[in-house]
Every structure is written in structure tokens, then in C-alpha cells.
Scaffold this motif. Sequence first.
Motif, PDB file in Angstrom:
ATOM      1  N   THR A  12      36.149 -19.422 -80.313  1.00 25.69           N
ATOM      2  CA  THR A  12      35.064 -20.388 -80.096  1.00 25.69           C
ATOM      3  C   THR A  12      35.514 -21.829 -80.336  1.00 25.69           C
ATOM      4  O   THR A  12      34.923 -22.765 -79.829  1.00 25.69           O
ATOM      5  CB  THR A  12      33.877 -20.085 -81.032  1.00 25.69           C
ATOM      6  N   ASP A  13      36.601 -21.996 -81.102  1.00 28.06           N
ATOM      7  CA  ASP A  13      37.114 -23.337 -81.377  1.00 28.06           C
ATOM      8  C   ASP A  13      37.983 -23.871 -80.239  1.00 28.06           C
ATOM      9  O   ASP A  13      38.282 -25.061 -80.192  1.00 28.06           O
ATOM     10  CB  ASP A  13      37.933 -23.320 -82.679  1.00 28.06           C
ATOM     11  N   THR A  50      38.110 -24.998 -76.714  1.00 27.35           N
ATOM     12  CA  THR A  50      37.084 -25.361 -75.737  1.00 27.35           C
ATOM     13  C   THR A  50      37.644 -25.794 -74.379  1.00 27.35           C
ATOM     14  O   THR A  50      36.891 -26.100 -73.469  1.00 27.35           O
ATOM     15  CB  THR A  50      36.207 -26.502 -76.305  1.00 27.35           C
ATOM     16  N   GLN A  98      37.461 -21.279 -70.681  1.00 26.44           N
ATOM     17  CA  GLN A  98      36.389 -20.326 -70.964  1.00 26.44           C
ATOM     18  C   GLN A  98      36.940 -18.924 -71.179  1.00 26.44           C
ATOM     19  O   GLN A  98      38.038 -18.604 -70.717  1.00 26.44           O
ATOM     20  CB  GLN A  98      35.429 -20.286 -69.775  1.00 26.44           C
TER      21      GLN A  98
END
Length: 109
Positions: A70-71, A73, A76
Motif C-alpha cells: 500500500t506504500d 503508489t 497499481q
Amino acid sequence: KKGYVMRKCCVDANGKKTPFGRRGWKMFYCTLRDLVLFLHKDEHGFRRNQMSDNLHNAIRIHHALATKATDYTKKQHVFRLQTADQAEYLFQTSDSKELCSWVETINFV
Ligand code: I3P
């Protein structure tokens, strides 16, 4: 489980940051068998079970951990794989379903 993924090396097996020049994204045909992720150049490499593919690009996932990155970015559908020998990789998958599928398969085999 098998399929095409993009891989980025972040930390080498010695726990040191992967040197500049070897940190790029690269496409592989990835297969999981017997607690080893085999990264083949393509599906043909997988079918022929090419030794050159296997020796250089096998990642042992015993005691490894896969988590959604999630870190990260910039891309995707990326997960992070941390191995028992302290290496760290990012893998980009095609969609969120594939992301969950890879993470669960790696963590629960
Ligand atoms: C790397 C390549 C990666 C980039 C990485 C670069 O260069 O451009 O795409 O990661 O940045 O070092 P090389 O191919 O020469 O190894 P990102 O796509 O995540 O930006 P990094 O050093 O910040 O990891």
C-alpha cells in the motif's frame, strides 16, 4: 498458480539494498511449485523447464511473507514479498483479484 507478473528487486538476500542498475521492473512468467516461485522469461521457458530460467530466478517462499504494498503508489496491484533470507521484491499483478490470489497463495501454501 501461474501467470505473468512484473518484478522489481528492492533488497538482496544479504539484506542490503539492491544496487542501482538492478532495481528496474521486469516481466516474468511466474509459477509456484513446492514452496518455490519460479520466474521464467515466458511461457515457453516454463514449458521447456529451461534451466537457465530456474537457477537464476527461483525464490524460496518457505517462511516468506507477501503483503499488499500500500506504500508503493507508483503502480497499481503491487505486493511486497519478504523472504526468509531477507530479500525483498515488489510484484505487480494485472488486477486486484490477481493481487489477492497471489498474496493468499504465497502465504497459505
Ligand atoms: C531503476 C528503475 C526503476 C526505479 C528505480 C531505479 O533503475 O528505473 O523503475 O523504480 O528507482 O533505480 P535501473 O533500471 O537502472 O535499476 P521505480 O519504478 O519504483 O521508480 P529506485 O532506485 O527509487 O528504486
